[in-house]
Design an enzyme around this catalytic site. Sequence first.
Site, PDB file in Angstrom:
ATOM      1  N   ARG A  45       0.815  -1.220   0.000  1.00 20.46           N
ATOM      2  CA  ARG A  45       0.000   0.000   0.000  1.00 20.46           C
ATOM      3  C   ARG A  45       0.849   1.271   0.000  1.00 20.46           C
ATOM      4  O   ARG A  45       0.313   2.362  -0.153  1.00 20.46           O
ATOM      5  CB  ARG A  45      -0.973  -0.024   1.190  1.00 20.46           C
ATOM      6  CG  ARG A  45      -1.982   1.110   1.179  1.00 20.46           C
ATOM      7  CD  ARG A  45      -3.145   0.890   2.117  1.00 20.46           C
ATOM      8  NE  ARG A  45      -2.754   0.473   3.447  1.00 20.46           N
ATOM      9  CZ  ARG A  45      -2.172   1.255   4.362  1.00 20.46           C
ATOM     10  NH1 ARG A  45      -1.926   2.515   4.091  1.00 20.46           N
ATOM     11  NH2 ARG A  45      -1.845   0.779   5.538  1.00 20.46           N
ATOM     12  N   TYR A  65     -15.649  10.587 -18.858  1.00 15.17           N
ATOM     13  CA  TYR A  65     -16.011   9.204 -18.541  1.00 15.17           C
ATOM     14  C   TYR A  65     -17.093   9.216 -17.449  1.00 15.17           C
ATOM     15  O   TYR A  65     -17.004  10.000 -16.493  1.00 15.17           O
ATOM     16  CB  TYR A  65     -14.754   8.479 -18.051  1.00 15.17           C
ATOM     17  CG  TYR A  65     -15.030   7.083 -17.547  1.00 15.17           C
ATOM     18  CD1 TYR A  65     -15.358   6.056 -18.423  1.00 15.17           C
ATOM     19  CD2 TYR A  65     -14.971   6.793 -16.188  1.00 15.17           C
ATOM     20  CE1 TYR A  65     -15.617   4.791 -17.957  1.00 15.17           C
ATOM     21  CE2 TYR A  65     -15.225   5.522 -15.718  1.00 15.17           C
ATOM     22  CZ  TYR A  65     -15.551   4.520 -16.615  1.00 15.17           C
ATOM     23  OH  TYR A  65     -15.813   3.263 -16.145  1.00 15.17           O
ATOM     24  N   ASP A 110      -7.268  12.554 -18.690  1.00 13.13           N
ATOM     25  CA  ASP A 110      -7.507  11.114 -18.803  1.00 13.13           C
ATOM     26  C   ASP A 110      -7.091  10.724 -20.224  1.00 13.13           C
ATOM     27  O   ASP A 110      -7.741  11.100 -21.194  1.00 13.13           O
ATOM     28  CB  ASP A 110      -8.998  10.845 -18.551  1.00 13.13           C
ATOM     29  CG  ASP A 110      -9.326   9.359 -18.555  1.00 13.13           C
ATOM     30  OD1 ASP A 110      -8.640   8.601 -19.264  1.00 13.13           O
ATOM     31  OD2 ASP A 110     -10.286   8.973 -17.864  1.00 13.13           O
TER      32      ASP A 110
HETATM   33  C1  LIG Z   1     -12.770   2.702 -17.946  1.00  8.40           C
HETATM   34  C2  LIG Z   1     -12.391   4.113 -17.877  1.00  8.40           C
HETATM   35  C3  LIG Z   1     -12.123   4.735 -16.639  1.00  8.40           C
HETATM   36  C4  LIG Z   1     -12.277   4.029 -15.320  1.00  8.40           C
HETATM   37  O1  LIG Z   1     -11.353   3.007 -15.186  1.00  8.40           O
HETATM   38  P1  LIG Z   1     -11.597   1.682 -14.295  1.00  8.40           P
HETATM   39  O2  LIG Z   1     -10.364   0.911 -14.533  1.00  8.40           O
HETATM   40  O3  LIG Z   1     -12.860   1.047 -14.805  1.00  8.40           O
HETATM   41  O4  LIG Z   1     -11.763   2.135 -12.884  1.00  8.40           O
HETATM   42  C5  LIG Z   1     -11.736   6.062 -16.667  1.00  8.40           C
HETATM   43  N1  LIG Z   1     -11.629   6.740 -17.811  1.00  8.40           N
HETATM   44  C6  LIG Z   1     -11.890   6.193 -19.014  1.00  8.40           C
HETATM   45  C7  LIG Z   1     -11.766   7.011 -20.255  1.00  8.40           C
HETATM   46  C8  LIG Z   1     -12.279   4.853 -19.085  1.00  8.40           C
HETATM   47  O5  LIG Z   1     -12.543   4.311 -20.273  1.00  8.40           O
END
Ligand SMILES: *Cc1c(COP(=O)(O)O)cnc(C)c1O
Length: 380
Positions: A45, A99, A171
Amino acid sequence: MSFKTDTVCVHTGAYHDDKMWGVNTPIFTSSAIGYLDADVVRYPRYYNTPNQKAVAEKLATLEKAEDGLIFSSGMAAITTVFLTLLKHGDHVILQNDLYGGTTYFAENTLNRVGIEFTNVNLDNPENLLDKIRPNTKLIYLETPSNPLLKITDIAAVTKIAQAKNIITAIDNTFASPINQNPITLGIDIVIHSATKYLNGHSDMCAGAMVSTNALTQSIKENAFRFGGSIDANASYLLERSMKTLSLRVEKHNTNAMTMARFLSSHPKVERVYYPGLESHPGHTIAKTQMKGFGGMMSFDIKGNLTDAEKMMRKLKIIKPAVSLGGVESLVCSPVRTSHAKVTAEERLRQGVKDSLVRFSVGIEDPNDLMNDLDQALKAY
Ligand SMILES: *Cc1c(COP(=O)(O)O)cnc(C)c1O
């Protein structure tokens, strides 16, 4: 010595095994780790076990970042970054069309802990100007976006943010580090759902953030407490997958371009959303900031949701399933999946129609994929 992308995918970060001289990072499963003769106290962790660090180093190098942390899911990475950078009384600007999980987090958690957020349409980055407040601490984007693959001009956003001393995070899941390196465009923090392209085999969940040493360190101090760390076995699976990341993404890119052209000329298809197409409104910017246009696209069929689902049931190779970024081709209806909780009005405003099909193009033979789509589109 610095290496090119393909070499980084295969080698960077690998733990040097001087006991067995194996070429792969051994899987260190211990959660109880001796400390008397160690330089630091290690514990899973604390994000400092060899398997976690191997993946973090590989991804940071691919993203031109200094350091990073690997989490047990993309949402663990996103929530840890937000709750580290923001405190009660702060304000964050969120790009529209994030997302779904990130939007729900903003709506259900940020307000509850006294963090304000404003959504902004970043088709024109200047829209930011009148949204920035004295307490704005973070600007958060996602490009290409889900599900319409909208493109945001990253450099234009970071220019505005830097002038105001505001941290930017992105992201980068849809593009992957092979197609887009936002740090070279001025972004401070890059986040991935490693569940998608980084792992690429639809068999695990993981997430990541990469940034400067200083920002990574401050995020790590909260990450310790939030506890979203990844375990050794999952880390190793991710490290192994990333060895083929550049190969996979190149194939996703070429297959998706072929599918986009094929679908654009198909009589049962109304419109295709893919940044690689000249007709896509974000194509010009995508060309300047992306090395490839990625494996994600969506298209409106001529028909409604029932027709879309009828078509999906006829598919023989391509699977109707949620998630994306794996070697296998997947389709889904955003109205039934990512946008199921969004009101019909809001979906309409965003341009997400009932007839929209999101397509995560895999690495299969493109002719097999085209034949599969063609027979399914003709059958509804
Ligand atoms: C799937 C996704 C997430 C979230 O990720 P997890 O691994 O499901 O927690 C965040 N941003 C985008 C663009 C995604 O496609």
